[in-house]
Design an enzyme around this catalytic site. Structure first.
Site, short mmCIF file in Angstrom:
data_model
loop_
_atom_site.label_atom_id
_atom_site.label_comp_id
_atom_site.label_asym_id
_atom_site.label_seq_id
_atom_site.Cartn_x
_atom_site.Cartn_y
_atom_site.Cartn_z
N ASN A 92 1.07 -1.28 -0.48
CA ASN A 92 -0.21 -0.06 -0.14
C ASN A 92 0.74 0.88 0.32
OD1 ASN A 92 0.32 -1.32 2.19
ND2 ASN A 92 -0.91 -0.43 4.01
N CYS A 273 -8.56 4.28 -4.02
CA CYS A 273 -6.97 5.49 -5.30
C CYS A 273 -7.31 6.89 -5.83
CB CYS A 273 -6.86 4.16 -6.71
SG CYS A 273 -6.19 2.53 -6.26
N GLN A 275 -8.94 9.84 -5.26
CA GLN A 275 -8.38 10.56 -4.04
C GLN A 275 -7.33 10.78 -4.15
OE1 GLN A 275 -11.02 12.14 -1.24
NE2 GLN A 275 -9.34 12.03 0.31
N PHE A 335 -18.03 0.75 -1.73
CA PHE A 335 -17.58 2.42 -2.52
C PHE A 335 -17.98 2.35 -3.82
CE2 PHE A 335 -13.59 0.30 -3.82
CZ PHE A 335 -13.58 0.49 -5.60
N ARG A 439 -26.87 6.56 -6.38
CA ARG A 439 -26.28 6.44 -7.22
C ARG A 439 -27.24 5.91 -8.29
NH1 ARG A 439 -20.48 5.20 -6.27
NH2 ARG A 439 -20.64 5.38 -4.19
#
Ligand code: NAI
Length: 459
Positions: A92, A273, A275, A335, A439
């Protein structure tokens, strides 16, 4: 350079699926994925394939095919490094939470630890592949550490960023739009290319210099995130003017120069990823004194934050300007659909905003566990764990979440939410029964006919 053994450091959302597919397609190469996190390795090794640490459609079948044949998950990091001809670094690279560049720069401590460990234990030459997303010019740092602390063995460093999207990782790995390899040494590039050529047509494998490859990954994510923020900014204008954002997206998307993909308005992008990589791009631009460039990309993040706040505010305003003591059902916490990953999920921020207004939240997500949900809220440190637990409950089915709720919000586009028994939900909810579709997943017309008060972004 013939590669017989590959080691990947980092058994996460990228390392796990990527190495599973490399092993599946290259049965003659031994692939070992190592991680410091013993629990994660144990989870990758367990018999019940529905409980792998990463949920991705199709991943279980790939693991079933390769695991134990030429794919291994292990905590023996040093041994695996020593034996490997090629080492992928897939650890990470989060945003720094301290010191210089706090909140913007990428934290490269895990990358540096890997480089030092490789240098310490290697007794034979190796190709080192950057799989993690890293700031442009990181390869120079890695090479420097390897060359200055190593035992005189040869190291070649390649950049090979990963473009898979969570939720479709296996499809993306099996049929990539392109594979990108950046490097200086033709033999090392060829060795890595050969591994991908086991299943990827060679015309889809792009080779560049190291810096183009490293930078391309940040730029790809910045462009993708920018499309989301662009359409989200228009969604607010649609609400103010009576235009409909889906109709606008369709009308502009037919223009082949614009294209129709990634034009869906929503409560905002999340994930580990977009942001992080945008922040990193902004930081890099600033570090070269390119402030106009930095400001341009910074705005993409600002619109995303604005969209999440705007959605929470819309809920409060619609429910007569107060949600104090009111129950709001959250359908979805991940997410996006088809993943159990919650990092930077919009749901976390919308929940936090509503909890500040003393709302009671009941969450249902088909793949996210309660422990993770409380961990996500705790990470924000807005209130104590006890307070979070008293205000927010996690339910194991959507009907329990909706029972007695004043409002219901869709935070993740899980397909199963479309097919719920909305009549039953309506009966269980307080009236007027508000739905806030973050959504644009549900059939708003039908729900309105059923008597719900339905709000969708951009309409
Ligand atoms: P992750 O957090 O799921 O996995 C990283 C793993 O590395 C963790 O399990 C951690 O314990 C392990 N690790 C860290 N330092 C270690 C060390 N010194 N030795 C052994 N293990 C170590 O992260 P994820 O999502 O897999 O991301 C990895 C990289 O790939 C990041 O740079 C990310 O930006 C990039 N990426 C992620 C994508 C995604 O969709 N998640 C897509 C494309 C790139």
């Amino acid at each position: 350079m013939e590669i017989k053994k590959i080691t990947c450091i980092g058994a996460g959302y990228v390392g796990g699926p990527t190495m599973s597919v490399i092993a599946q397609k290259n049965p003659d190469i031994q692939v070992t994925v190592v991680d410091l996190n013993a629990q994660r390795i144990a989870d990758w090794n367990q018999d019940d394939l529905s409980q792998l640490p990463v949920y991705e459609p199709g991943l279980d079948a790939v693991v079933a095919e390769a695991r134990g044949r030429n794919l291994f998950f292990s905590t023996e990091v040093e041994k695996a490094i020593q034996e490997a001809d090629m080492i992928f670094i897939s650890v990470n690279t989060p945003t720094k939470t301290y010191g210089k560049g706090k909140g913007q720069a990428a934290d490269l401590k895990f990358i540096e630890l890997c480089a030092r460990q490789i240098a310490d234990v290697s007794t034979s030459s190796k190709i080192i592949v950057e799989k993690s997303t890293i700031p442009v010019r990181t390869a120079a740092t890695i090479k420097n550490i390897l060359d200055h602390t190593g035992k005189g063995v040869q190291f070649q460093v390649l950049s090979n960023p990963e473009f898979l999207a969570e939720g479709t990782a296996i499809r993306d790995l099996h049929h990539p739009d392109r594979i990108l390899i950046g490097g200086e040494n033709p033999e090392a590039i060829q060795a890595l290319k050969k591994i991908y050529e086991a299943w990827v047509p060679s015309e889809r494998i792009i080779t560049t210099n190291l810096w183009s490859s490293e930078l391309s990954k940040l730029v790809a994510n910045a462009f993708l995130a920018q499309r989301v923020s662009s359409i989200n900014s228009i969604s607010e204008l649609c609400e103010a003017t009576g235009a409909n954002v889906d109709e606008v997206a369709n009308a502009i998307g037919q223009d082949s120069r614009i294209g129709s993909k990634f034009l869906k308005a929503s409560v905002g992008f999340g994930g580990s990823c977009f942001q992080k990589d945008l922040l990193n791009l902004v930081y890099i631009a600033r570090s070269y004194n390119l402030h106009a460039v930095a400001d341009y990309w910074d705005q993409v993040i600002k619109i995303n934050d604005h969209q999440k706040t705007r959605f929470a505010e819309k809920i409060i305003q619609t429910m007569y300007n107060t949600v104090n003591g009111k129950k709001i059902a959250f359908l979805g916490w991940a997410f996006k659909k088809d993943t159990n990953d919650t990092r930077e999920s919009a749901a976390i921020y919308v929940a936090d905003h509503l909890l500040e207004e003393q709302a009671q939240i009941a969450v249902y997500d088909p793949k996210v566990q309660d422990v993770q949900i409380y961990k996500d809220l705790d990470y924000l440190a807005t209130r104590s764990l006890e307070e979070n637990k008293s205000l927010l409950q996690v339910k194991t089915n959507p009907y329990d979440a909706a029972a007695g709720a004043h409002g219901l919000a869709i935070l993740t586009e899980w397909d199963e939410f479309r097919d719920l028994d909305w009549g039953k939900i309506k009966t269980q909810m307080k009236k007027p029964a508000f739905i806030f579709d973050g959504r644009k997943l549900l059939d708003g017309k039908k729900l309105t006919e059923m008597g719900f008060v339905y709000y969708a972004i951009g309409e």
